[in-house]
Motif scaffolding. Structure first.
Motif, PDB file in Angstrom:
ATOM      1  N   ALA A 281       0.810  -1.223   0.000  1.00  0.00           N
ATOM      2  CA  ALA A 281       0.000   0.000   0.000  1.00  0.00           C
ATOM      3  C   ALA A 281       0.840   1.268   0.000  1.00  0.00           C
ATOM      4  CB  ALA A 281      -0.937  -0.004   1.210  1.00  0.00           C
ATOM      5  N   ASP A 282       2.122   1.167   0.382  1.00  0.00           N
ATOM      6  CA  ASP A 282       2.957   2.366   0.399  1.00  0.00           C
ATOM      7  C   ASP A 282       3.754   2.554  -0.887  1.00  0.00           C
ATOM      8  OD1 ASP A 282       4.726   0.276   0.724  1.00  0.00           O
ATOM      9  OD2 ASP A 282       5.819   1.169   2.417  1.00  0.00           O
ATOM     10  N   VAL A 283       3.456   1.750  -1.905  1.00  0.00           N
ATOM     11  CA  VAL A 283       4.082   1.881  -3.223  1.00  0.00           C
ATOM     12  C   VAL A 283       3.077   2.518  -4.176  1.00  0.00           C
ATOM     13  CG1 VAL A 283       5.047   0.641  -5.202  1.00  0.00           C
ATOM     14  CG2 VAL A 283       5.619  -0.085  -2.868  1.00  0.00           C
ATOM     15  N   LEU A 284       3.498   3.568  -4.868  1.00  0.00           N
ATOM     16  CA  LEU A 284       2.599   4.254  -5.798  1.00  0.00           C
ATOM     17  C   LEU A 284       2.476   3.466  -7.098  1.00  0.00           C
ATOM     18  CD1 LEU A 284       0.924   6.824  -6.352  1.00  0.00           C
ATOM     19  CD2 LEU A 284       3.000   7.854  -7.305  1.00  0.00           C
ATOM     20  N   VAL A 285       1.248   3.168  -7.487  1.00  0.00           N
ATOM     21  CA  VAL A 285       0.967   2.492  -8.757  1.00  0.00           C
ATOM     22  C   VAL A 285       0.415   3.535  -9.724  1.00  0.00           C
ATOM     23  CG1 VAL A 285      -0.357   0.689  -9.930  1.00  0.00           C
ATOM     24  CG2 VAL A 285       0.488   0.311  -7.591  1.00  0.00           C
ATOM     25  N   VAL A 286       1.162   3.809 -10.787  1.00  0.00           N
ATOM     26  CA  VAL A 286       0.753   4.789 -11.781  1.00  0.00           C
ATOM     27  C   VAL A 286       0.237   4.054 -13.013  1.00  0.00           C
ATOM     28  CG1 VAL A 286       1.513   6.637 -13.318  1.00  0.00           C
ATOM     29  CG2 VAL A 286       2.381   6.526 -10.970  1.00  0.00           C
ATOM     30  N   VAL A 287      -1.035   4.256 -13.326  1.00  0.00           N
ATOM     31  CA  VAL A 287      -1.658   3.633 -14.494  1.00  0.00           C
ATOM     32  C   VAL A 287      -1.716   4.683 -15.601  1.00  0.00           C
ATOM     33  CG1 VAL A 287      -3.639   2.345 -15.361  1.00  0.00           C
ATOM     34  CG2 VAL A 287      -3.036   2.208 -12.933  1.00  0.00           C
ATOM     35  N   ASP A 288      -0.883   4.488 -16.598  1.00  0.00           N
ATOM     36  CA  ASP A 288      -0.746   5.438 -17.705  1.00  0.00           C
ATOM     37  C   ASP A 288      -1.757   5.071 -18.785  1.00  0.00           C
ATOM     38  OD1 ASP A 288       0.037   7.070 -19.784  1.00  0.00           O
ATOM     39  OD2 ASP A 288       2.180   6.616 -19.614  1.00  0.00           O
ATOM     40  N   GLU A 289      -2.811   5.869 -18.885  1.00  0.00           N
ATOM     41  CA  GLU A 289      -3.898   5.585 -19.829  1.00  0.00           C
ATOM     42  C   GLU A 289      -4.009   6.674 -20.897  1.00  0.00           C
ATOM     43  OE1 GLU A 289      -6.914   2.794 -17.254  1.00  0.00           O
ATOM     44  OE2 GLU A 289      -7.333   4.942 -17.261  1.00  0.00           O
ATOM     45  N   ALA A 290      -2.897   6.998 -21.517  1.00  0.00           N
ATOM     46  CA  ALA A 290      -2.879   8.054 -22.528  1.00  0.00           C
ATOM     47  C   ALA A 290      -3.774   7.732 -23.721  1.00  0.00           C
ATOM     48  CB  ALA A 290      -1.445   8.296 -23.004  1.00  0.00           C
ATOM     49  N   TYR A 291      -4.048   6.442 -23.948  1.00  0.00           N
ATOM     50  CA  TYR A 291      -4.824   6.032 -25.124  1.00  0.00           C
ATOM     51  C   TYR A 291      -6.172   5.430 -24.737  1.00  0.00           C
ATOM     52  CZ  TYR A 291      -0.221   6.633 -27.159  1.00  0.00           C
ATOM     53  OH  TYR A 291       0.980   7.163 -27.545  1.00  0.00           O
ATOM     54  N   ARG A 292      -6.639   5.725 -23.552  1.00  0.00           N
ATOM     55  CA  ARG A 292      -7.834   5.089 -23.018  1.00  0.00           C
ATOM     56  C   ARG A 292      -9.052   5.256 -23.924  1.00  0.00           C
ATOM     57  NH1 ARG A 292     -10.129   1.088 -20.111  1.00  0.00           N
ATOM     58  NH2 ARG A 292     -12.343   1.608 -20.060  1.00  0.00           N
ATOM     59  N   GLU A 293      -9.187   6.398 -24.569  1.00  0.00           N
ATOM     60  CA  GLU A 293     -10.382   6.667 -25.386  1.00  0.00           C
ATOM     61  C   GLU A 293     -10.496   5.733 -26.584  1.00  0.00           C
ATOM     62  OE1 GLU A 293      -9.383  10.213 -23.009  1.00  0.00           O
ATOM     63  OE2 GLU A 293      -8.237   8.960 -24.391  1.00  0.00           O
ATOM     64  N   PHE A 294      -9.387   5.085 -26.971  1.00  0.00           N
ATOM     65  CA  PHE A 294      -9.410   4.190 -28.127  1.00  0.00           C
ATOM     66  C   PHE A 294      -9.732   2.742 -27.750  1.00  0.00           C
ATOM     67  CE2 PHE A 294      -6.496   7.674 -29.155  1.00  0.00           C
ATOM     68  CZ  PHE A 294      -7.031   8.123 -30.351  1.00  0.00           C
ATOM     69  N   VAL A 295      -9.865   2.469 -26.463  1.00  0.00           N
ATOM     70  CA  VAL A 295     -10.070   1.095 -25.990  1.00  0.00           C
ATOM     71  C   VAL A 295     -11.518   0.659 -26.236  1.00  0.00           C
ATOM     72  CG1 VAL A 295     -10.085  -0.418 -23.971  1.00  0.00           C
ATOM     73  CG2 VAL A 295      -8.250   1.269 -24.269  1.00  0.00           C
ATOM     74  N   ARG A 296     -11.662  -0.528 -26.835  1.00  0.00           N
ATOM     75  CA  ARG A 296     -12.992  -1.095 -27.066  1.00  0.00           C
ATOM     76  C   ARG A 296     -13.133  -2.487 -26.473  1.00  0.00           C
ATOM     77  NH1 ARG A 296     -13.192   3.334 -27.727  1.00  0.00           N
ATOM     78  NH2 ARG A 296     -14.081   4.614 -29.384  1.00  0.00           N
ATOM     79  N   ASP A 297     -12.092  -3.024 -25.893  1.00  0.00           N
ATOM     80  CA  ASP A 297     -12.137  -4.356 -25.296  1.00  0.00           C
ATOM     81  C   ASP A 297     -12.831  -4.270 -23.942  1.00  0.00           C
ATOM     82  OD1 ASP A 297     -11.711  -6.837 -24.160  1.00  0.00           O
ATOM     83  OD2 ASP A 297      -9.618  -6.982 -24.785  1.00  0.00           O
ATOM     84  N   PRO A 298     -13.977  -4.944 -23.760  1.00  0.00           N
ATOM     85  CA  PRO A 298     -14.710  -4.857 -22.482  1.00  0.00           C
ATOM     86  C   PRO A 298     -13.947  -5.456 -21.311  1.00  0.00           C
ATOM     87  CG  PRO A 298     -15.677  -6.534 -23.907  1.00  0.00           C
ATOM     88  CD  PRO A 298     -14.688  -5.794 -24.748  1.00  0.00           C
ATOM     89  N   ALA A 299     -12.945  -6.270 -21.580  1.00  0.00           N
ATOM     90  CA  ALA A 299     -12.165  -6.874 -20.501  1.00  0.00           C
ATOM     91  C   ALA A 299     -11.015  -5.986 -20.044  1.00  0.00           C
ATOM     92  CB  ALA A 299     -11.613  -8.233 -20.950  1.00  0.00           C
ATOM     93  N   ALA A 300     -10.821  -4.873 -20.732  1.00  0.00           N
ATOM     94  CA  ALA A 300      -9.694  -3.992 -20.408  1.00  0.00           C
ATOM     95  C   ALA A 300      -9.870  -3.346 -19.044  1.00  0.00           C
ATOM     96  CB  ALA A 300      -9.552  -2.911 -21.475  1.00  0.00           C
ATOM     97  N   ALA A 301      -8.745  -3.122 -18.387  1.00  0.00           N
ATOM     98  CA  ALA A 301      -8.767  -2.444 -17.093  1.00  0.00           C
ATOM     99  C   ALA A 301      -9.160  -0.981 -17.275  1.00  0.00           C
ATOM    100  CB  ALA A 301      -7.396  -2.534 -16.436  1.00  0.00           C
ATOM    101  N   ASP A 302      -9.839  -0.447 -16.289  1.00  0.00           N
ATOM    102  CA  ASP A 302     -10.135   0.975 -16.201  1.00  0.00           C
ATOM    103  C   ASP A 302      -9.478   1.462 -14.923  1.00  0.00           C
ATOM    104  OD1 ASP A 302     -11.106   3.529 -15.859  1.00  0.00           O
ATOM    105  OD2 ASP A 302     -13.195   3.020 -16.294  1.00  0.00           O
ATOM    106  N   GLY A 303      -8.394   2.224 -15.087  1.00  0.00           N
ATOM    107  CA  GLY A 303      -7.641   2.664 -13.930  1.00  0.00           C
ATOM    108  C   GLY A 303      -8.476   3.406 -12.909  1.00  0.00           C
ATOM    109  N   LEU A 304      -9.490   4.130 -13.388  1.00  0.00           N
ATOM    110  CA  LEU A 304     -10.309   4.904 -12.461  1.00  0.00           C
ATOM    111  C   LEU A 304     -11.095   4.011 -11.501  1.00  0.00           C
ATOM    112  CD1 LEU A 304     -11.624   7.813 -14.702  1.00  0.00           C
ATOM    113  CD2 LEU A 304      -9.783   7.840 -13.014  1.00  0.00           C
ATOM    114  N   GLN A 305     -11.468   2.827 -11.939  1.00  0.00           N
ATOM    115  CA  GLN A 305     -12.166   1.905 -11.043  1.00  0.00           C
ATOM    116  C   GLN A 305     -11.233   1.446  -9.925  1.00  0.00           C
ATOM    117  OE1 GLN A 305     -13.873  -1.284 -13.314  1.00  0.00           O
ATOM    118  NE2 GLN A 305     -15.356   0.023 -14.352  1.00  0.00           N
TER     119      GLN A 305
END
Length: 358
Positions: A182-206
């Motif tokens: 929990a004390d390690v920062l996890v950075v999810v880089d989603e620069a291309y998120r708007e192009f994702v159409r795979d329903p199984a893809a992770a959503d960092g905001l969730q």
């Protein structure tokens, strides 16, 4: 005479290599598909907002990007104090390194991935721990989790992965977040998120909503078509978001960029119609390459990846001869951005002839 004493961490640091523009030619039209840019021009309302803001360029912009931050918070359904802005997502990435990593620390990320990662890591003085991509040019999440030690301060996840294109699946990212301390920062880089159409893809905001150590990066450079204005943002819980604001370059996001980004959010429905067209073109290009016999990873971004190994530079040169500039990673492969249909057709022609010769 000796010069100033500089930090040793900067010795041998790789230089970021941007996508190169084509040389003008009289014999044919040339295209730049080397930088993952949106080929569409700004939406009319966005351009007008930017031009109006440019009339006040003698004034400093709002240093805290108050209106833009509020618009982002409303769009993504998060509190305002969970949003931090910066000069593109890569600018916010550098801020994340400043708040989390220093000399003696380790940073874990997949490789090959975004080429800025090792640069920013070395500038911070931290040690890069590169975890090779797995099958299908995808993140090996279990190997990344296993690479975390008591020296790890930052874990980077690029989804979709630049330059190969695959996403990290939701269950994979959830598994990683459960295994990272929990004390390690996890950075999810989603620069291309708007192009994702795979329903199984992770959503960092969730994942961010359930994990205080998750920080999500987004940008207006790609889908929103504001690459030249340099505006990105992070969504994170207040301790992290506040630290990101502290390390931001004062007045880094210009007034023009702020107004253009706000107007882009207002016109998101129109803008995403363009994104749908690019997604359709992406699928067309990948399908054609697969039909030609290429092994192309399943991409959810606005580019495709051709693993060419030792032939990478030669293929890029062949493309340039035909009028398109792609992005070679010598010894590994070429990243081909989805651009104008005409540019994509040229790449397909080159790719077909290349395969026919082998």
């Amino acid at each position: 005479m000796t010069g100033p004493r500089l930090r040793r961490a900067l010795e041998g640091i790789p230089t970021y290599r941007p996508g190169r523009p084509p040389q003008p030619r009289d014999d044919l039209r040339t295209y730049k598909i080397s930088s993952n840019e949106n080929p569409y021009p700004p939406l009319p309302g966005v351009l007008e907002a930017a031009l109006a803001a440019a009339g006040e360029m003698n004034r400093y912009p709002d240093m805290f990007a108050t209106a833009l931050t509020a618009a982002i918070a409303e769009r993504f359904g998060v509190p305002v104090d969970h949003v931090a802005t910066g000069t593109g997502s890569v600018g916010v990435l550098q801020q994340a390194f400043q708040v989390a990593a220093q000399e003696g620390d380790e940073v874990v990320y997949a490789w090959r991935s975004f080429e800025a990662y090792p640069i920013v890591a070395q500038v911070s003085g931290a040690t890069s721990v590169r975890v090779p991509l797995g099958a299908g040019a995808r993140h090996d999440i279990d190997a990344m989790a296993a690479a975390v030690t008591d020296r790890t301060r930052l874990v980077l996840v690029c989804s979709p992965n630049n330059p190969t294109g695959p996403v990290v699946y939701a269950e994979e990212l959830a598994r990683l977040c459960e295994r990272v301390p929990a004390d390690v920062l996890v950075v999810v880089d989603e620069a291309y998120r708007e192009f994702v159409r795979d329903p199984a893809a992770a959503d960092g905001l969730q994942l961010y909503r359930d994990h205080p150590n998750v920080c999500v990066l987004r940008t207006f450079s790609k889908a929103y078509g504001l690459a030249g204005l340099r505006v990105g943002f992070a969504i994170a819980h207040p301790p992290v978001a506040d630290a990101l604001r502290k390390t931001a370059v004062p007045f880094g996001v210009s007034g023009v960029a702020q107004h253009a980004a706000i107007e882009s959010l207002r016109r998101e429905a129109e803008l995403l119609e363009r994104v749908e067209a690019l997604v359709a073109e992406r699928e067309r290009v990948r399908a054609a390459l697969l039909d030609q016999g290429w092994d192309v990873p399943e991409t959810q971004a606005n580019f495709v990846w051709l693993a060419l190994g030792a032939d990478t530079v030669a293929f890029a040169e062949r493309c340039e001869q035909a009028g398109v500039v792609v992005r070679p990673f010598p010894g590994e492969g070429c990243r081909v951005s989805i651009g104008e249909t005409e540019a994509n057709d040229v790449v397909l022609q080159v790719a077909a002839s290349w395969r026919a010769e082998r």
